[in-house]
Write a protein that holds these residues in place. Structure first.
Motif, short mmCIF file in Angstrom:
data_model
loop_
_atom_site.label_atom_id
_atom_site.label_comp_id
_atom_site.label_asym_id
_atom_site.label_seq_id
_atom_site.Cartn_x
_atom_site.Cartn_y
_atom_site.Cartn_z
N ASP A 80 0.84 -1.21 0.00
CA ASP A 80 0.00 0.00 0.00
C ASP A 80 0.86 1.25 0.00
O ASP A 80 0.54 2.25 -0.64
CB ASP A 80 -0.93 0.01 1.22
CG ASP A 80 -2.00 -1.07 1.15
OD1 ASP A 80 -2.26 -1.60 0.04
OD2 ASP A 80 -2.57 -1.40 2.21
N ALA A 81 1.99 1.20 0.72
CA ALA A 81 2.88 2.36 0.80
C ALA A 81 3.47 2.70 -0.57
O ALA A 81 3.56 3.88 -0.93
CB ALA A 81 3.99 2.12 1.81
N MET A 82 3.86 1.70 -1.35
CA MET A 82 4.43 1.96 -2.67
C MET A 82 3.38 2.55 -3.60
O MET A 82 3.66 3.49 -4.34
CB MET A 82 5.03 0.68 -3.27
CG MET A 82 5.72 0.93 -4.61
SD MET A 82 7.10 2.09 -4.53
CE MET A 82 8.35 1.06 -3.81
N VAL A 83 2.18 2.03 -3.54
CA VAL A 83 1.09 2.58 -4.36
C VAL A 83 0.82 4.03 -3.94
O VAL A 83 0.68 4.91 -4.79
CB VAL A 83 -0.18 1.72 -4.25
CG1 VAL A 83 -1.36 2.39 -4.93
CG2 VAL A 83 0.07 0.33 -4.84
N SER A 84 0.80 4.29 -2.65
CA SER A 84 0.58 5.65 -2.15
C SER A 84 1.69 6.60 -2.59
O SER A 84 1.42 7.75 -2.94
CB SER A 84 0.49 5.66 -0.62
OG SER A 84 -0.65 4.97 -0.19
N ALA A 85 2.93 6.11 -2.59
CA ALA A 85 4.05 6.95 -3.05
C ALA A 85 3.87 7.32 -4.51
O ALA A 85 4.09 8.48 -4.89
CB ALA A 85 5.38 6.22 -2.82
N GLY A 86 3.46 6.37 -5.34
CA GLY A 86 3.20 6.67 -6.74
C GLY A 86 2.06 7.66 -6.91
O GLY A 86 2.15 8.60 -7.69
N GLU A 87 1.01 7.47 -6.13
CA GLU A 87 -0.12 8.40 -6.18
C GLU A 87 0.27 9.79 -5.70
O GLU A 87 -0.31 10.79 -6.12
CB GLU A 87 -1.28 7.85 -5.35
CG GLU A 87 -1.92 6.63 -5.98
CD GLU A 87 -2.93 5.93 -5.08
OE1 GLU A 87 -3.01 6.24 -3.86
OE2 GLU A 87 -3.64 5.04 -5.60
N ALA A 88 1.29 9.85 -4.85
CA ALA A 88 1.78 11.14 -4.33
C ALA A 88 2.78 11.79 -5.29
O ALA A 88 3.28 12.87 -5.01
CB ALA A 88 2.41 10.95 -2.96
N GLY A 89 3.08 11.11 -6.40
CA GLY A 89 3.93 11.71 -7.41
C GLY A 89 5.31 11.10 -7.60
O GLY A 89 6.09 11.60 -8.41
N LEU A 90 5.62 10.02 -6.90
CA LEU A 90 6.93 9.42 -7.05
C LEU A 90 7.05 8.74 -8.41
O LEU A 90 6.31 7.82 -8.73
CB LEU A 90 7.20 8.40 -5.94
CG LEU A 90 8.55 7.66 -6.02
CD1 LEU A 90 9.72 8.63 -5.98
CD2 LEU A 90 8.66 6.63 -4.90
#
Length: 147
Positions: A80-90
């Protein structure tokens, strides 16, 4: 015919190396050697399904990682953290990749400002130089980005 295929491969490899030099500070040749440690979890398979580096399927395919949004390889189950990082612009670049592979969970916690964030990658690349070399290798074998 055989000569044409070999010549085309050599031209593609030379173009990839030149592209890597422009977008990576590491040594792609040294990175190929360091990447052997990554093969237990990751593969590099191009868009046509050709193996560049056979490997495991515990981690996502690393073909085309340059500028790819984190957590976005189709059919791969990210944390979930990696998906959230991508959604946050990573989107992967050398700086973020090098920091991430040296401390995956720590990087995600800092990026997301969430002390409970966890990634699935447990392996750590030991040195910054090795991480930069792996990045250079991945860029050299990947496609040129569209931007």
């Amino acid at each position: 015919m055989k000569f044409t295929i070999i010549a085309a491969f050599a031209a593609t490899a030379a173009a990839g190396a030149a592209y890597a030099e422009a977008h990576a500070s590491g040594d792609a040749e040294a990175g190929e050697s360091v990447y052997r440690q990554c093969r237990s979890c990751h593969m590099i398979v191009d868009a046509d399904g050709n193996d560049i580096q056979k490997g495991g399927k515990t981690g996502p395919n690393l073909y085309g990682v340059f500028e790819r949004t984190a957590g976005s390889v189709e059919d791969f189950r990210y944390s979930d953290a990696m998906v959230s990082a991508g959604e946050a612009g990573l989107a992967w670049n050398e700086e973020d990749f090098v920091a991430y592979v040296q401390d995956p969970t720590g990087y995600l916690r800092e990026y997301l400002d969430d002390s409970s964030a966890r990634g699935k990658m447990s392996y750590r690349v030991r040195s910054e130089e090795d991480a930069r070399d792996v990045w250079a290798y991945l860029v050299s074998v990947g496609p040129a980005p569209e931007s």
